[in-house]
Write a protein that holds these residues in place. Sequence first.
Motif, mmCIF file in Angstrom:
data_model
loop_
_atom_site.group_PDB
_atom_site.id
_atom_site.type_symbol
_atom_site.label_atom_id
_atom_site.label_comp_id
_atom_site.label_asym_id
_atom_site.label_seq_id
_atom_site.Cartn_x
_atom_site.Cartn_y
_atom_site.Cartn_z
ATOM 1 N N PHE A 1 0.851 -1.187 0.000
ATOM 2 C CA PHE A 1 0.000 0.000 0.000
ATOM 3 C C PHE A 1 0.890 1.242 0.000
ATOM 4 O O PHE A 1 1.978 1.233 0.570
ATOM 5 C CB PHE A 1 -0.913 0.019 1.228
ATOM 6 C CG PHE A 1 -1.864 -1.142 1.278
ATOM 7 C CD1 PHE A 1 -3.047 -1.131 0.553
ATOM 8 C CD2 PHE A 1 -1.579 -2.264 2.052
ATOM 9 C CE1 PHE A 1 -3.917 -2.211 0.587
ATOM 10 C CE2 PHE A 1 -2.435 -3.340 2.098
ATOM 11 C CZ PHE A 1 -3.620 -3.325 1.366
ATOM 12 N N ASN B 1 -4.309 -4.833 -7.636
ATOM 13 C CA ASN B 1 -5.350 -4.286 -6.768
ATOM 14 C C ASN B 1 -6.620 -4.006 -7.562
ATOM 15 O O ASN B 1 -7.269 -3.000 -7.352
ATOM 16 C CB ASN B 1 -4.841 -2.996 -6.121
ATOM 17 C CG ASN B 1 -5.489 -2.743 -4.780
ATOM 18 O OD1 ASN B 1 -6.048 -3.646 -4.177
ATOM 19 N ND2 ASN B 1 -5.424 -1.509 -4.317
ATOM 20 N N THR C 1 -7.135 3.854 0.215
ATOM 21 C CA THR C 1 -6.069 2.896 0.543
ATOM 22 C C THR C 1 -6.257 2.332 1.943
ATOM 23 O O THR C 1 -6.119 1.125 2.166
ATOM 24 C CB THR C 1 -4.697 3.578 0.417
ATOM 25 O OG1 THR C 1 -4.515 4.015 -0.931
ATOM 26 C CG2 THR C 1 -3.572 2.617 0.784
ATOM 27 N N ASN D 1 -5.756 8.327 -0.235
ATOM 28 C CA ASN D 1 -5.325 7.769 1.049
ATOM 29 C C ASN D 1 -6.473 7.117 1.809
ATOM 30 O O ASN D 1 -6.304 6.049 2.410
ATOM 31 C CB ASN D 1 -4.679 8.867 1.905
ATOM 32 C CG ASN D 1 -3.300 9.263 1.407
ATOM 33 O OD1 ASN D 1 -2.647 8.508 0.687
ATOM 34 N ND2 ASN D 1 -2.850 10.445 1.783
ATOM 35 N N TYR E 1 0.947 5.367 0.845
ATOM 36 C CA TYR E 1 0.295 6.506 1.491
ATOM 37 C C TYR E 1 1.021 7.771 1.038
ATOM 38 O O TYR E 1 2.222 7.928 1.255
ATOM 39 C CB TYR E 1 0.356 6.363 3.014
ATOM 40 C CG TYR E 1 -0.681 7.185 3.739
ATOM 41 C CD1 TYR E 1 -1.879 6.623 4.143
ATOM 42 C CD2 TYR E 1 -0.458 8.524 4.026
ATOM 43 C CE1 TYR E 1 -2.844 7.367 4.820
ATOM 44 C CE2 TYR E 1 -1.403 9.286 4.693
ATOM 45 C CZ TYR E 1 -2.603 8.707 5.091
ATOM 46 O OH TYR E 1 -3.550 9.448 5.743
#
Length: 878
Positions: A206, A581, A612, A609, A208
């Motif tokens: 992931f 994803n 996510t 974000n 950010y």
Amino acid sequence: MRESLGRLEFNFPWRSYQANLLKNFDNHISDNHFHVIAPPGSGKTILGIEIIRKLGEKTLVLAPTLTIRNQWEDRLQSFFTKNGTYQSYSFNIKSPDDITFATYQSLHAFYKTFEDKNDYYSFFETHNIKTLVLDEAHHLKNEWWNCLIDLKNNNPFYIVALTATPPYDSNRTEVSKYFMLCGEIDDEIAVPDLVKETDLCAHQDFVYFSKPEDLEINFIVEYRRKIADFKDKLLNDKTFISFIKQHRFFDEPKAYLEDLYSNAEYFSAILIFLNACGVTIERYKLEILGFNGKETITFPTLQLEWLEVLFQNLLINDREQLLEHEPYLLRLEKELRSINVLEKRKVNFIGEDSLYKSLASSPSKLKSIVSIVSSEHESLKSDLRCVILTDYIRKEFLDTEEVDTQTINKIGVIPIFQYLRVHFSNKETLAVISGSLVIIHNTILKAFNLIEDCDSFTFTPLPVDNEFLIVTSKKRTKHSIVNIITKLFENGAIKILVGTKSLLGEGWDAPSINSLVLASFVGSFVSSNQMRGRAIRKDANKLNKTGNIWHLACIDNTVLNGGKDVDTLRRRFEAFVGVSNNNEPYIENSFERLQFPEHILDETIETLNLQTLKEAINRNDTIKKWDQAIVKGSRLLKETKIFHLGELTYKKQKQIYYFDVIRFFVAELSFAIMLFYLEFVFKSIHIVLNRGVVYFLYTFFAAFLISFGYKLYKAITLYIRYGYLDKKIKKMGIVILNTLFELGFMTTNKNSVTIVSKRIDNGDIICDLIGGDLFENALFSTALRELLEPIKSPRYLIVKTSLFRRRLNIENFYPVPEIFGDKKKNVLVFQKHWRINLGMNKLFYTRQIEGRKLLLKARLFHVYNAFNKISKQVTVWK
């Protein structure tokens, strides 16, 4: 076989992927090398011991750290003996046994004790050491390499190299040395195999994103403004323009052809700069380079990259040839240094180094870490085991009371700790560990004492928060403290651990980790893959464990691609494969698999974000995606991806990567002709009635040629020049494949191998070899990529020719791939298969005058894309 080695026997059944690797061992070791890529968790050490047993010779095992060295002996006793009774081993390189475990550092120190290196070689010969095992062999980029390659060149050994990540992103010399020592890669254990066998847990990466702080934004904007002002001033600087016009390349190009051939970028930068200033480039200066009077040259805009090339040569590489202008060059150098463009003999107008340092260590990432940890804690509660790895400790912030981005303006262990201490609600589960500093919360002292007597340590309250204690050992080594903190982390007394990658990034084992935050600036393949490996190990106590790996990026909104911090992140993703994803998951090694938009804007960061964090919470979805993606393949393959690029060119001719302009042009032309036909017939009924059908047809053809004659000519020219991209790429793949077969590089049955080339949704073309083994697949992919990339300095060029091409003034240049270009007879085989599949061509040797002249022309054809990435190799599970 040595007697003690013959008594060793693996006590458990082999995993399927381990058994497959061992099954092919005899074939691979035939050249005395066995080079294996095996990710963390694949039992690399156990495989190494089995190979030592199979070879049956006295062995020296080398590891990068004492921790990893000790793991070898532990795995030997635990997995290959009944009661840990093997005695024929040594940790002392000066007193070797049947198996000697040592570090690279100790071998290097041992090497330096010999004044006469013949005594060094004789030592190994006298002790009959015949097998060298190089664990984590990617560490061999530094001075340790010398004592090993020296030994290998003077003594016959079996070389067994084990690594999780070869140092592909190192410079060419280091990579060459690495493979010279370790040999070519013989086999690879794939991460999807381990996830399939549940030896690694399902996991996902992931990202950010954060925005720079105001000070950083101002720094970036000011930096860009100074560069823009310098460029604008330069374009109107009559002194500099006159200086460039006097340059030998521009003033007397015929007298310096050899120099031009060897530095085409430099000459191109001169021409592009002067063209941007409005200076007329005389025709003969291009004609002497191979252009004829009929060709139209369109120069690209003066990008900052071209200014880099120009000034790097003027001030550094070519300076000795410009000594008469030294006073003026010193002025230029001073001006470039004043705007931070010239540093350590490197000119950089893009600001990669300066801006990257600012963004990579941005304090905005501290806020990102708090958000990630808070979300993970809310999701996992008491099950959270989060590790945050970074590069530096930053002890100067230990006593900082005000915790904000004004007072803490750098990222590091202590800044992260301070932010979590203040902004995270469950701070009692927080701890710090590094080589020189350990901090714990006072509520875990009881748990600490159960593992190790607290009397052996000093606990000093942290000045800014006396709930936290700085732990100092009275007599024990730092390794014992690491073991204690690791046990506290494993049993849940500590849930969030902040540490340095140097201590925890490699060799440290804590299977319970289910959330890893990589707050490291390092983007190398080796380091990022090693750090990531901490979180993907299975946990015997949590069978449904999933691992979330968090990457941080600070966006530079002054450039479309997000800036250098995002570029580094993209490079990091080349190091490992993971699941995509999207709704139809696949497994690949690319940043693109995370499905982020191409351009990440300030206003979209918060939305991205939040999305996510939402995806990261749904850990069952990660397991589901791995299950769906794994069944789509059986092994990792190298695949060549050709990017869909814009249509701007240096000369009005498009290279291989622009072929598909035809598809749209023909469609447009066909539609226009249809409309023209309907309209003409409707409007010309009176001609048929008054003059007859024959006159109508003459009129129709005349009008058609006037309207579409040029467009038809252009369509035919484009088709001869390009064809359809995916079909052309497939033909090139067939040329490479047939050449590989004829030259004996392929051992797989020819009927079992096919080439697949197709367009994917975003316009890119992918081409791969189906049916070959890993080595053959890598050879094919590398050769195809070399054929498609902008021309640099190949030994041979191949030029497409035909009657129509000569009449229409069309030339396409392609570099002969390096694997064929080393010998003339191999090049001729490549040329033969090119003729069969792609038509007539001419071959030119670029180390002779005519060939070098053509090479420069070919480079100029590619000049617009000199700074663009045309293609890449991706690793795909298929």
